[in-house]
Design an enzyme around this catalytic site. Structure first.
Site, PDB file in Angstrom:
ATOM      1  N   ASP A  60       7.646   4.277  -4.810  1.00 54.30           N
ATOM      2  CA  ASP A  60       6.516   3.353  -4.845  1.00 54.30           C
ATOM      3  C   ASP A  60       6.776   2.235  -3.851  1.00 54.30           C
ATOM      4  OD1 ASP A  60       4.419   1.440  -5.928  1.00 54.30           O
ATOM      5  OD2 ASP A  60       4.310   2.979  -7.483  1.00 54.30           O
TER       6      ASP A  60
ATOM      7  N   VAL B   1       4.664   5.818   1.796  1.00 59.85           N
ATOM      8  CA  VAL B   1       4.471   7.229   2.140  1.00 59.85           C
ATOM      9  C   VAL B   1       3.779   7.428   3.481  1.00 59.85           C
ATOM     10  CG1 VAL B   1       4.461   7.996  -0.267  1.00 59.85           C
ATOM     11  CG2 VAL B   1       2.285   7.409   0.854  1.00 59.85           C
TER      12      VAL B   1
ATOM     13  N   TYR C 264     -12.431   6.620   1.562  1.00 63.94           N
ATOM     14  CA  TYR C 264     -11.760   7.207   0.393  1.00 63.94           C
ATOM     15  C   TYR C 264     -12.226   8.639   0.158  1.00 63.94           C
ATOM     16  CZ  TYR C 264     -10.044   7.566  -4.429  1.00 63.94           C
ATOM     17  OH  TYR C 264      -9.392   7.959  -5.581  1.00 63.94           O
TER      18      TYR C 264
END
Length: 253
Positions: A33, A53, A145
């Site tokens: 995270d 990430v 998104y």
């Protein structure tokens, strides 16, 4: 040997629920995270790493650490994501579009890229990618998104084809509206964009499902544990919604 499970964005929300569910099933859990405070609040039973990430060097380093500590991986839950901007497409800044793509789509790609050799080597395992019902329907005011979440579905189906011959499965989970802080932010931004109240937008989302309600993070986690298990040994290349059955993704009130 218990399953070795990596969960990105595993320190809160859906990822945290996944970590708890896999832990309860007897798996070894590694959460990655960007939120150091959230990581510090995770169980001491879990391995924890601060990882962005969207940063390939950071992802590569994480997988080297997993190789060193665990000797491999059985399950990747590519769960990291950001909500992105809420705006009409002509009002979306390119920089915001790129951030949304970098985390939601490129993050899933990078984690899959580095997990694949491990999984193929042992000829077993599972990749689970968190998409969204936004990856199945168009959503006004959420172009970045929705585009990213459509993209990870294509990634997941391709991974299923590439990894299947090596005994590795890949499935995509599409949560609907999930109770929690992230969805609250979406509700508030969408209410402002549409000139509505937060409660009106909430009721609109709920009314868009046949079950008339939001789902909870544990509902997504339970599906992840099932898809990673031997009970789903021939389930691969599937896009599975956990959303109370969306019948109208943008109901008008």
């Amino acid at each position: 040997m218990s399953s070795r499970v990596l969960i990105t964005a595993g320190a809160s929300g859906i990822g945290r629920a996944m970590a708890e569910a896999f832990d309860a099933s007897g798996a070894r859990v590694w959460v990655a995270d960007v939120d150091e405070a959230a990581l510090s609040g995770c169980s001491d039973n879990w391995q924890r790493s601060r990882v962005d990430v969207s940063d390939e060097d950071a992802v590569a380093s994480l997988f080297r650490e997993i190789e060193t500590e665990w000797g491999g991986l059985d399950v990747l839950c590519a769960n990291a994501g950001v909500a992105g901007p809420t705006a009409l497409v002509e009002d979306v800044r390119l920089a915001d579009w790129r951030v949304c793509m970098a985390v939601n789509l490129e993050g899933a790609f990078l984690c899959s890229k580095y997990a694949a050799p491990m999984l193929k080597r042992q000829r077993n395992g599972a990749v689970l990618i968190t998409s969204s019902t936004a990856g199945q329907y168009g959503y006004p005011n959420r172009a970045p998104y929705a585009a990213a979440k459509w993209g990870v579905i294509g990634l997941g189906k391709t991974l299923a084809m590439e990894l299947g011959p090596h005994g590795v499965r890949c499935n995509v989970i599409c949560p609907g509206a999930v109770e929690g802080p992230r969805m609250e932010g979406v509700l508030e931004r969408e209410a402002a964009a549409k000139g509505m109240t937060r409660d009106q937008v909430y009721q609109g989302y709920a009314a868009g499902t046949s079950m008339g309600r939001f789902v909870e993070a544990r509902d997504i986690a339970n599906m992840a544990v099932f898809l990673a298990s031997d009970a789903a040994r021939l389930v691969s290349g599937q896009v599975i919604a956990v959303d109370g059955h969306t019948v109208n993704p943008d109901p008008k009130l």
